[in-house]
Design a protein around this motif. Structure first.
Motif, PDB file in Angstrom:
ATOM      1  N   GLY A  90      -2.045   3.680   1.858  1.00 32.45           N
ATOM      2  CA  GLY A  90      -3.242   2.840   2.441  1.00 32.45           C
ATOM      3  C   GLY A  90      -4.232   2.259   1.602  1.00 32.45           C
ATOM      4  N   ARG A  91      -5.377   1.897   1.372  1.00 30.25           N
ATOM      5  CA  ARG A  91      -6.601   1.215   0.684  1.00 30.25           C
ATOM      6  C   ARG A  91      -8.064   1.848   1.102  1.00 30.25           C
ATOM      7  NH1 ARG A  91      -8.795  -4.804   1.749  1.00 30.25           N
ATOM      8  NH2 ARG A  91      -9.907  -5.338  -0.262  1.00 30.25           N
ATOM      9  N   VAL A  92      -8.178   1.329  -0.546  1.00 29.11           N
ATOM     10  CA  VAL A  92      -9.891   2.160  -0.619  1.00 29.11           C
ATOM     11  C   VAL A  92     -10.800   0.962  -1.000  1.00 29.11           C
ATOM     12  CG1 VAL A  92      -9.272   3.588  -1.973  1.00 29.11           C
ATOM     13  CG2 VAL A  92     -10.248   1.714  -3.280  1.00 29.11           C
ATOM     14  N   TYR A  93     -12.124   1.141  -0.560  1.00 27.45           N
ATOM     15  CA  TYR A  93     -13.113   0.070  -0.277  1.00 27.45           C
ATOM     16  C   TYR A  93     -14.439   0.169  -0.478  1.00 27.45           C
ATOM     17  CZ  TYR A  93     -14.167   2.434   4.535  1.00 27.45           C
ATOM     18  OH  TYR A  93     -14.667   3.073   5.551  1.00 27.45           O
ATOM     19  N   THR A 110      -4.844   3.004  -7.873  1.00 23.75           N
ATOM     20  CA  THR A 110      -4.941   1.863  -6.804  1.00 23.75           C
ATOM     21  C   THR A 110      -4.730   0.473  -7.419  1.00 23.75           C
ATOM     22  OG1 THR A 110      -6.863   0.864  -6.711  1.00 23.75           O
ATOM     23  CG2 THR A 110      -6.471   2.849  -5.451  1.00 23.75           C
ATOM     24  N   TYR A 167      -5.105  -1.019  -2.533  1.00 30.12           N
ATOM     25  CA  TYR A 167      -4.047  -0.675  -2.513  1.00 30.12           C
ATOM     26  C   TYR A 167      -3.529   0.386  -3.260  1.00 30.12           C
ATOM     27  CZ  TYR A 167      -4.256  -3.866   0.731  1.00 30.12           C
ATOM     28  OH  TYR A 167      -4.846  -5.276   2.122  1.00 30.12           O
ATOM     29  N   LEU A 187      -0.633   2.509   7.130  1.00 30.47           N
ATOM     30  CA  LEU A 187      -1.746   2.195   6.493  1.00 30.47           C
ATOM     31  C   LEU A 187      -3.266   2.534   6.446  1.00 30.47           C
ATOM     32  CD1 LEU A 187      -2.211   0.837   4.146  1.00 30.47           C
ATOM     33  CD2 LEU A 187      -3.243  -1.095   5.420  1.00 30.47           C
ATOM     34  N   SER A 192      -6.832   3.901   5.251  1.00 31.43           N
ATOM     35  CA  SER A 192      -8.362   3.456   5.360  1.00 31.43           C
ATOM     36  C   SER A 192      -9.119   4.468   4.859  1.00 31.43           C
ATOM     37  CB  SER A 192      -9.069   2.184   5.485  1.00 31.43           C
ATOM     38  OG  SER A 192      -8.663   1.170   5.502  1.00 31.43           O
ATOM     39  N   GLY A 228     -13.655   4.963   2.626  1.00 33.70           N
ATOM     40  CA  GLY A 228     -14.255   4.115   2.213  1.00 33.70           C
ATOM     41  C   GLY A 228     -14.383   5.466   1.010  1.00 33.70           C
TER      42      GLY A 228
END
Length: 257
Positions: A28-31, A53, A58, A92, A94, A96
């Protein structure tokens, strides 16, 4: 019809049960709003496994269905995510992150009026003197305690009366091996000293070296003879300037810019 439905639900239950005990790599990906998501810690609280990450946020971590994941960084509030069926089956995900501190009423930087540039601020700081055994004038303050490798080398080359040990050690190559070990340890100690001078965030934000590449960057510096001479001066400003110049070359050679 009822038999078919019963068989369907039976197999669905068996499949779901099998998934619960199955580990899978969750990617996944943090934002966040400010986009500064590099080096965010990702911890599987259930299995005690951890990841971090990359520069773009990622990550990948092993997890089972219903495991609990924790996302944390200094600048963000902790985020808890339970691995649901949807997450487990996603290619994948996400995540937040929310700022831990969104507003300051007032910021005071007196009496230093720091600029935020480490190289420029260090000479202006009025720091308390460092208290050590040497500054206090204690006896034997300058006596250096030999390392294990240095003690072994000394014992191997000592020449007690009527002893052939030094000659035997020289012939067998033990003396040469111990000398190399002493030099290697000295070089490693220098690198460790520099590693502890600055927090990871300093390497990351001011030298632009990703957290997972800091050790590799320091090894890149370590093989340079100038690194040893610079560190031995114990001049933190000179050491920082050396690291700054080397970081530019390191980023160019590794396509990090």
């Amino acid at each position: 019809m009822r038999s078919r439905l019963l068989i369907f639900f039976l197999f669905s239950g068996v499949f779901a049960f099998a998934q619960i005990g199955e580990y899978k790599k969750i990617e996944g990906r943090v934002y966040s709003d400010d986009g500064d998501v590099a080096a965010t810690h990702v911890i599987n609280l259930t299995s005690k496994r951890a990841s971090i990450t990359d520069q773009n946020g990622y990550f990948a971590i092993a997890a089972k269905l219903f495991d609990t994941l924790e996302f944390s960084a200094v600048q963000y509030k902790k985020k808890i995510v339970v691995v649901s069926t949807a997450i487990f089956e996603s290619k994948l995900i996400s995540v937040g992150l929310e700022d831990a501190l969104t507003e300051l009423d007032e910021v005071t930087v007196t009496p230093y009026n720091l600029s935020g540039n480490l190289l420029a601020d260090l000479p202006t700081l009025d720091l308390d003197p460092i208290v050590t055994a040497s500054t206090l004038g204690l006896p034997n303050a300058y006596v250096k305690i030999p390392t294990k490798a240095e003690r072994e080398l000394s014992a191997a080359t000592a020449n007690p009366i009527m002893s052939f040990d030094p000659l035997i050690n020289a012939i067998t190559g033990r003396t040469k091996m111990l000398k190399k070990r002493v030099e290697r340890n000295k070089l490693y100690d220098r690198t460790e000293r520099v590693r502890k001078f600055y927090a990871d965030s300093v390497y990351q934000k001011q030298l632009l070296i990703p957290v997972d590449r800091i050790d590799d960057f320091l090894y890149y510096c370590e093989v340079d003879p100038r690194f040893q001479k610079t560190v031995d001066t114990h001049d933190e400003i000179a050491i920082w300037e050396y690291l700054r110049q080397k970081s530019i070359l390191y980023r160019e050679n590794n396509a990090l810019d």
